[in-house]
Design an enzyme around this catalytic site. Structure first.
Site, PDB file in Angstrom:
ATOM      1  N   ARG A 137     -30.072  12.748 -58.044  1.00 18.57           N
ATOM      2  CA  ARG A 137     -30.955  13.741 -57.389  1.00 18.57           C
ATOM      3  C   ARG A 137     -32.417  13.299 -57.312  1.00 18.57           C
ATOM      4  NH1 ARG A 137     -27.821  17.453 -60.610  1.00 18.57           N
ATOM      5  NH2 ARG A 137     -26.121  18.227 -59.319  1.00 18.57           N
ATOM      6  N   LYS A 159     -40.486   8.770 -45.620  1.00 23.64           N
ATOM      7  CA  LYS A 159     -39.287   8.977 -44.790  1.00 23.64           C
ATOM      8  C   LYS A 159     -38.276   7.907 -45.165  1.00 23.64           C
ATOM      9  CE  LYS A 159     -40.823  11.161 -40.525  1.00 23.64           C
ATOM     10  NZ  LYS A 159     -40.985  10.948 -39.068  1.00 23.64           N
ATOM     11  N   GLU A 201     -46.515  -0.728 -33.917  1.00 23.98           N
ATOM     12  CA  GLU A 201     -46.903   0.464 -34.690  1.00 23.98           C
ATOM     13  C   GLU A 201     -48.414   0.480 -34.944  1.00 23.98           C
ATOM     14  OE1 GLU A 201     -44.702   2.777 -34.992  1.00 23.98           O
ATOM     15  OE2 GLU A 201     -42.742   2.020 -35.645  1.00 23.98           O
ATOM     16  N   LYS A 243     -52.017   6.474 -41.482  1.00 23.73           N
ATOM     17  CA  LYS A 243     -50.725   7.018 -41.926  1.00 23.73           C
ATOM     18  C   LYS A 243     -50.934   7.948 -43.117  1.00 23.73           C
ATOM     19  CE  LYS A 243     -46.105   7.073 -42.033  1.00 23.73           C
ATOM     20  NZ  LYS A 243     -44.908   6.267 -41.846  1.00 23.73           N
ATOM     21  N   GLU A 253     -43.570  16.873 -41.551  1.00 26.21           N
ATOM     22  CA  GLU A 253     -43.515  16.815 -40.091  1.00 26.21           C
ATOM     23  C   GLU A 253     -43.325  18.189 -39.437  1.00 26.21           C
ATOM     24  OE1 GLU A 253     -41.889  13.130 -38.462  1.00 26.21           O
ATOM     25  OE2 GLU A 253     -40.911  14.339 -36.934  1.00 26.21           O
ATOM     26  N   ARG A 257     -47.589  15.227 -37.875  1.00 24.44           N
ATOM     27  CA  ARG A 257     -46.849  13.978 -38.148  1.00 24.44           C
ATOM     28  C   ARG A 257     -45.946  13.579 -36.985  1.00 24.44           C
ATOM     29  NH1 ARG A 257     -44.075  11.851 -43.825  1.00 24.44           N
ATOM     30  NH2 ARG A 257     -43.449   9.852 -42.949  1.00 24.44           N
ATOM     31  N   ASN A 261     -44.620   9.654 -33.795  1.00 28.04           N
ATOM     32  CA  ASN A 261     -43.389   9.314 -33.075  1.00 28.04           C
ATOM     33  C   ASN A 261     -43.647   8.955 -31.613  1.00 28.04           C
ATOM     34  OD1 ASN A 261     -40.124  10.568 -33.546  1.00 28.04           O
ATOM     35  ND2 ASN A 261     -41.381   9.668 -35.134  1.00 28.04           N
ATOM     36  N   HIS A 264     -41.157   6.915 -29.637  1.00 26.15           N
ATOM     37  CA  HIS A 264     -39.956   6.746 -30.464  1.00 26.15           C
ATOM     38  C   HIS A 264     -38.729   7.463 -29.885  1.00 26.15           C
ATOM     39  CE1 HIS A 264     -42.759   5.035 -33.298  1.00 26.15           C
ATOM     40  NE2 HIS A 264     -41.854   4.902 -34.247  1.00 26.15           N
ATOM     41  N   HIS A 268     -35.923   5.024 -29.829  1.00 23.46           N
ATOM     42  CA  HIS A 268     -34.680   5.167 -30.591  1.00 23.46           C
ATOM     43  C   HIS A 268     -33.471   5.156 -29.650  1.00 23.46           C
ATOM     44  CE1 HIS A 268     -36.742   7.136 -34.362  1.00 23.46           C
ATOM     45  NE2 HIS A 268     -36.839   5.827 -34.349  1.00 23.46           N
ATOM     46  N   HIS A 281     -37.003  -2.656 -33.716  1.00 20.41           N
ATOM     47  CA  HIS A 281     -37.580  -1.307 -33.656  1.00 20.41           C
ATOM     48  C   HIS A 281     -38.932  -1.329 -32.933  1.00 20.41           C
ATOM     49  CE1 HIS A 281     -38.575   2.770 -34.875  1.00 20.41           C
ATOM     50  NE2 HIS A 281     -39.713   2.328 -35.386  1.00 20.41           N
TER      51      HIS A 281
HETATM   52  P1  NAD Z   1     -36.418  -5.344 -40.902  1.00 18.35           P
HETATM   53  O1  NAD Z   1     -36.485  -4.615 -42.159  1.00 18.35           O
HETATM   54  O2  NAD Z   1     -35.076  -5.548 -40.272  1.00 18.35           O
HETATM   55  O3  NAD Z   1     -37.108  -6.773 -41.107  1.00 18.35           O
HETATM   56  C1  NAD Z   1     -37.199  -7.615 -40.008  1.00 18.35           C
HETATM   57  C2  NAD Z   1     -36.663  -9.013 -40.309  1.00 18.35           C
HETATM   58  O4  NAD Z   1     -37.658  -9.772 -40.959  1.00 18.35           O
HETATM   59  C3  NAD Z   1     -35.444  -9.070 -41.178  1.00 18.35           C
HETATM   60  O5  NAD Z   1     -34.586 -10.074 -40.700  1.00 18.35           O
HETATM   61  C4  NAD Z   1     -36.021  -9.466 -42.535  1.00 18.35           C
HETATM   62  O6  NAD Z   1     -35.121 -10.131 -43.350  1.00 18.35           O
HETATM   63  C5  NAD Z   1     -37.126 -10.376 -42.128  1.00 18.35           C
HETATM   64  N1  NAD Z   1     -38.236 -10.435 -43.076  1.00 18.35           N
HETATM   65  C6  NAD Z   1     -38.795  -9.402 -43.733  1.00 18.35           C
HETATM   66  N2  NAD Z   1     -39.868  -9.804 -44.398  1.00 18.35           N
HETATM   67  C7  NAD Z   1     -39.983 -11.130 -44.193  1.00 18.35           C
HETATM   68  C8  NAD Z   1     -40.916 -12.102 -44.610  1.00 18.35           C
HETATM   69  N3  NAD Z   1     -41.984 -11.771 -45.341  1.00 18.35           N
HETATM   70  N4  NAD Z   1     -40.723 -13.371 -44.215  1.00 18.35           N
HETATM   71  C9  NAD Z   1     -39.681 -13.711 -43.433  1.00 18.35           C
HETATM   72  N5  NAD Z   1     -38.767 -12.824 -42.975  1.00 18.35           N
HETATM   73  C10 NAD Z   1     -38.925 -11.553 -43.356  1.00 18.35           C
HETATM   74  O7  NAD Z   1     -37.330  -4.648 -39.772  1.00 18.35           O
HETATM   75  P2  NAD Z   1     -38.732  -3.893 -39.839  1.00 18.35           P
HETATM   76  O8  NAD Z   1     -39.321  -4.070 -38.497  1.00 18.35           O
HETATM   77  O9  NAD Z   1     -39.497  -4.231 -41.027  1.00 18.35           O
HETATM   78  O10 NAD Z   1     -38.304  -2.358 -40.019  1.00 18.35           O
HETATM   79  C11 NAD Z   1     -37.616  -1.662 -39.007  1.00 18.35           C
HETATM   80  C12 NAD Z   1     -36.964  -0.451 -39.627  1.00 18.35           C
HETATM   81  O11 NAD Z   1     -37.965   0.411 -40.149  1.00 18.35           O
HETATM   82  C13 NAD Z   1     -36.145   0.363 -38.657  1.00 18.35           C
HETATM   83  O12 NAD Z   1     -34.912   0.675 -39.229  1.00 18.35           O
HETATM   84  C14 NAD Z   1     -36.964   1.623 -38.469  1.00 18.35           C
HETATM   85  O13 NAD Z   1     -36.175   2.740 -38.178  1.00 18.35           O
HETATM   86  C15 NAD Z   1     -37.645   1.749 -39.797  1.00 18.35           C
HETATM   87  N6  NAD Z   1     -38.888   2.517 -39.783  1.00 18.35           N
HETATM   88  C16 NAD Z   1     -39.039   3.485 -40.716  1.00 18.35           C
HETATM   89  C17 NAD Z   1     -40.213   4.204 -40.780  1.00 18.35           C
HETATM   90  C18 NAD Z   1     -40.412   5.222 -41.853  1.00 18.35           C
HETATM   91  O14 NAD Z   1     -41.407   5.957 -41.797  1.00 18.35           O
HETATM   92  N7  NAD Z   1     -39.549   5.287 -42.851  1.00 18.35           N
HETATM   93  C19 NAD Z   1     -41.253   3.943 -39.861  1.00 18.35           C
HETATM   94  C20 NAD Z   1     -41.068   2.936 -38.919  1.00 18.35           C
HETATM   95  C21 NAD Z   1     -39.872   2.215 -38.886  1.00 18.35           C
HETATM   96  N1  GLY Z   2     -43.012   6.524 -38.651  1.00 22.49           N
HETATM   97  C1  GLY Z   2     -43.150   7.916 -38.392  1.00 22.49           C
HETATM   98  C2  GLY Z   2     -43.413   8.731 -39.603  1.00 22.49           C
HETATM   99  O1  GLY Z   2     -43.462   8.240 -40.701  1.00 22.49           O
HETATM  100  O2  GLY Z   2     -43.560   9.914 -39.500  1.00 22.49           O
END
Ligand code: NAD
Ligand code: GLY
Length: 379
Positions: A137, A159, A201, A243, A253, A257, A261, A264, A268, A281
């Site tokens: 939890r 998130k 972003e 942020k 949100e 917030r 998006n 997005h 998405h 992404h």
């Molecule tokens: P990712 O996590 O897939 O990383 C991208 C690639 O880079 C991967 O292949 C990873 O192994 C590689 N990588 C990571 N760090 C590295 C480094 N330092 N050196 C070499 N390679 C490296 O993609 P991302 O763009 O980081 O994240 C996208 C995800 O984030 C999506 O799923 C999206 O929905 C999510 N997201 C979440 C939020 C949130 O608020 N929680 C906000 C925006 C995006």
């Molecule tokens: N990336 C959008 C949020 O965190 O609200």
């Protein structure tokens, strides 16, 4: 996949100046510490984390690069990390892989006080965060974001989620980290395409709320693409400030917030429509934001020259500005799953001038249909 602990690697203190941005959430406030070397600075880690055990979630790619030095720094701070290494990529952000994290937590008898540490990009951060939100939890959570996208956005704000085959980030929870260590030195190894994805972003913050930042970004995009340390540090800090401010004002949100998006809902739909992992992404957000700008112009809210500027910014960042071809009915079906939908109405983040984002379902549906028809024609 569960692996044995890595061999210790070199330890270093932060290699340059660090900056701290606070996410102000009363007794759940936490620091985002930004700087080169912060992920391996054992003294810094020791001032923010208690000695003991921690579960560390990473990916095959990031683990090969950074698991050893980060575990060594944790060990020097009195923290024994038990790592779990997940397959890499958006296509693995699902129940099946998440369950391997729970297998790991139970195998290592992780209890309610055992923190979960995410070492990776947004995929690892979202999955580890969801595990931390739900394991017994809810347990403490630490983010060590390794992509630009994760440092400027996903590691901050709590998130967490996994994907459903028909909808991005459909299953998740809000669960704030207690610490974010944004080590900009880790960006040295990031592939160019991933660096550009993170810039989507960064540009977003300028478009929705900061034209001064937008004016700084436009001439500095070449420096950012060249990984100029000062430019990257400024972009990460300014993005984290935005942020943090938005999350502190609207953690769950309810309104403000939602503006984070921008692009997005379209983005998405692209990611799900073409298959997870095909478009990054950030790439989908870039093309989606161009559609949001075009729709804003159709509603008379944004000038054609501003739409041109939006396209130019993403092009300069080496990001796509045309969405992939999809029939309008497919777009609408996918967008109908968006988390901002209310009573079946697709609500969109649009621009009423650069620097001013609004979320609304009160638009002429013909403007959305024309925007999607335009996308199908270019794509
Ligand atoms: P990712 O996590 O897939 O990383 C991208 C690639 O880079 C991967 O292949 C990873 O192994 C590689 N990588 C990571 N760090 C590295 C480094 N330092 N050196 C070499 N390679 C490296 O993609 P991302 O763009 O980081 O994240 C996208 C995800 O984030 C999506 O799923 C999206 O929905 C999510 N997201 C979440 C939020 C949130 O608020 N929680 C906000 C925006 C995006
Ligand atoms: N990336 C959008 C949020 O965190 O609200």
């Amino acid at each position: 996949m569960i692996v044995a602990p890595p061999r210790p690697g070199p330890r270093t203190a932060a290699a340059g100046p660090t900056e701290t941005v606070e996410v102000a959430l009363a007794d759940r406030s936490y620091p985002i510490i930004i700087g080169r070397g912060v992920s391996t600075d054992s003294a810094l880690i020791g001032t923010h984390m208690k000695p003991g055990r921690a579960a560390l979630v990473t990916s095959e790619v990031v683990g090969a690069l950074y698991l050893a030095p980060v575990c060594a720094a944790l060990a020097a701070a009195g923290i024994e990390a038990v790592p779990v290494v997940l397959p890499d990529g958006e296509q693995h952000k699902n129940w099946q892989i998440l369950n391997t994290v729970f297998d790991h937590l139970i195998a290592h008898r992780c209890d309610r006080r055992t923190p979960v540490i995410a070492l990776g990009g947004g995929v690892i951060g979202d999955m580890a965060g969801f595990a931390a939100a739900t394991w017994q939890r809810g347990v403490p959570f630490v983010q060590i974001p390794t992509t630009l996208l994760a440092q400027v956005d996903s590691s901050v704000g709590g998130k967490t989620a996994i994907n459903h085959p028909q909808g991005k980030n459909m299953i998740g929870a809000f669960h704030q980290p207690g610490l974010v260590l944004a080590d900009t030195a880790l960006l040295d190894t990031l592939p160019d395409r991933e660096l550009s994805a993170g810039l989507a972003e960064v540009i977003k913050y300028g478009l929705i709320r900061d034209t001064v930042f937008l004016d700084w970004l436009e001439p500095n995009l070449p420096k950012l693409l060249a990984r100029d340390p000062a430019a990257l540090a400024h972009a990460v800090r300014r993005s984290c400030e935005h942020k943090a401010e938005v999350v502190a004002a609207d953690e769950r949100e309810a309104g403000l917030r939602e503006t984070l998006n921008l692009g997005h809902t379209f983005g998405h739909a692209i990611e799900t429509g073409v298959g997870y992992g095909q478009w990054l992404h950030g790439e989908a957000v870039a093309a989606g934001t161009v559609l949001a700008a075009e729709m804003s112009a159709r509603l008379g809210w944004l000038s054609e020259s501003d739409v041109g500027r939006v396209r130019r910014l993403f092009s300069l960042a080496q990001l796509p500005v045309e969405a992939p071809a999809m029939p309008a009915a497919r777009w609408l079906d996918l967008m109908g799953h968006d988390k901002k939908v209310r009573s079946g109405r697709i609500r969109l983040v649009l621009l009423q001038g650069l620097g001013n984002a609004v979320t609304t379902g009160d638009y002429d549906p013909a403007a959305l249909e024309a925007t999607l028809a335009g996308a199908a024609a270019h794509g």
